[in-house]
Scaffold this motif. Structure first.
Motif, short mmCIF file in Angstrom:
data_model
loop_
_atom_site.label_atom_id
_atom_site.label_comp_id
_atom_site.label_asym_id
_atom_site.label_seq_id
_atom_site.Cartn_x
_atom_site.Cartn_y
_atom_site.Cartn_z
N CYS A 200 1.12 -1.21 -0.24
CA CYS A 200 -0.01 0.05 -0.13
C CYS A 200 0.72 1.40 -0.09
O CYS A 200 0.23 2.41 -1.03
CB CYS A 200 -0.49 0.12 0.81
N CYS A 201 1.66 1.16 0.61
CA CYS A 201 2.92 2.53 0.76
C CYS A 201 3.49 2.52 -0.63
O CYS A 201 3.74 3.76 -1.11
CB CYS A 201 3.84 2.06 2.25
N VAL A 202 4.15 1.32 -1.33
CA VAL A 202 4.50 1.66 -2.49
C VAL A 202 3.28 2.03 -3.27
O VAL A 202 3.80 3.20 -4.54
CB VAL A 202 5.09 0.04 -3.13
N PHE A 203 1.99 1.98 -3.29
CA PHE A 203 1.04 2.24 -4.08
C PHE A 203 1.08 4.21 -4.48
O PHE A 203 1.30 4.31 -4.95
CB PHE A 203 0.23 1.26 -4.48
N GLU A 204 0.63 4.48 -2.65
CA GLU A 204 1.26 5.99 -2.08
C GLU A 204 2.11 6.31 -3.28
O GLU A 204 2.08 7.33 -3.39
CB GLU A 204 0.84 6.08 -1.19
N LYS A 205 3.00 6.06 -2.91
CA LYS A 205 4.20 6.24 -3.38
C LYS A 205 4.21 6.09 -5.04
O LYS A 205 4.85 7.07 -5.64
CB LYS A 205 5.22 5.93 -2.84
N THR A 206 3.53 5.90 -5.72
CA THR A 206 4.21 5.60 -6.84
C THR A 206 2.39 5.88 -8.36
O THR A 206 3.03 6.83 -8.93
CB THR A 206 3.78 3.71 -7.62
N LEU A 207 1.29 6.04 -8.09
CA LEU A 207 0.61 6.19 -7.69
C LEU A 207 0.08 7.46 -8.34
O LEU A 207 0.06 8.06 -6.49
CB LEU A 207 -1.45 5.70 -7.77
N HIS A 208 -0.45 8.43 -8.99
CA HIS A 208 -0.61 10.08 -8.55
C HIS A 208 -2.04 10.14 -9.09
O HIS A 208 -2.41 9.78 -10.67
CB HIS A 208 0.02 10.62 -9.61
N GLN A 209 -2.78 10.78 -8.96
CA GLN A 209 -4.02 11.20 -9.04
C GLN A 209 -4.33 13.25 -9.37
O GLN A 209 -3.24 13.34 -8.25
CB GLN A 209 -5.21 10.82 -8.97
N THR A 210 -4.98 13.65 -9.87
CA THR A 210 -4.98 15.39 -9.97
C THR A 210 -5.78 15.36 -9.04
O THR A 210 -7.07 14.52 -8.71
CB THR A 210 -5.53 15.32 -10.77
N GLU A 211 -6.17 16.28 -8.01
CA GLU A 211 -6.45 16.52 -6.52
C GLU A 211 -8.41 16.84 -7.08
O GLU A 211 -9.39 16.90 -6.30
CB GLU A 211 -6.66 17.85 -6.07
N ASP A 212 -8.79 17.33 -8.29
CA ASP A 212 -9.63 17.75 -8.75
C ASP A 212 -10.65 16.53 -9.58
O ASP A 212 -11.88 16.63 -10.92
CB ASP A 212 -9.82 18.84 -9.45
N ILE A 213 -10.45 15.43 -9.03
CA ILE A 213 -11.58 14.02 -9.64
C ILE A 213 -11.58 13.82 -8.78
O ILE A 213 -11.71 13.71 -7.12
CB ILE A 213 -10.55 13.19 -10.23
N ASP A 214 -13.00 13.33 -9.16
CA ASP A 214 -14.02 12.45 -8.48
C ASP A 214 -13.83 10.41 -8.09
O ASP A 214 -13.70 10.26 -9.05
CB ASP A 214 -15.45 12.35 -9.21
#
Length: 75
Positions: free
Chosen positions: A45-59
């Motif tokens: 889960c920590c690896v995913f949090e560091k790797t996956l990026h999303q824009t803040e203005d999405i649903d």
């Protein structure tokens, strides 16, 4: 299919997660049988949090629903 994501795991994490997923594939049951499995999942889960990026203005729910739709087997 979407772009690929590369993850780095230790060999210990990889083996523990492999066995966890293999066991699920054979039984259709997800259960932690050893604290090492819980630790490996937390680390993943920590690896995913560091790797996956999303824009803040999405649903987020809609964003995730789209990803799930693309990943599902075709009916």
């Amino acid at each position: 299919m979407s772009d690929e994501v590369e993850l780095k795991l230790t060999e210990d994490e990889a083996w523990v997660l492999f066995d966890f997923v293999r066991r699920y594939s054979e039984t259709d049951r997800l259960s932690i049988e050893d604290q090492a499995e819980q630790r490996a999942l937390w680390n993943l889960c920590c690896v995913f949090e560091k790797t996956l990026h999303q824009t803040e203005d999405i649903d987020y729910q809609e964003f995730l629903a789209q990803r799930r739709d693309r990943l599902r087997d075709e009916s």
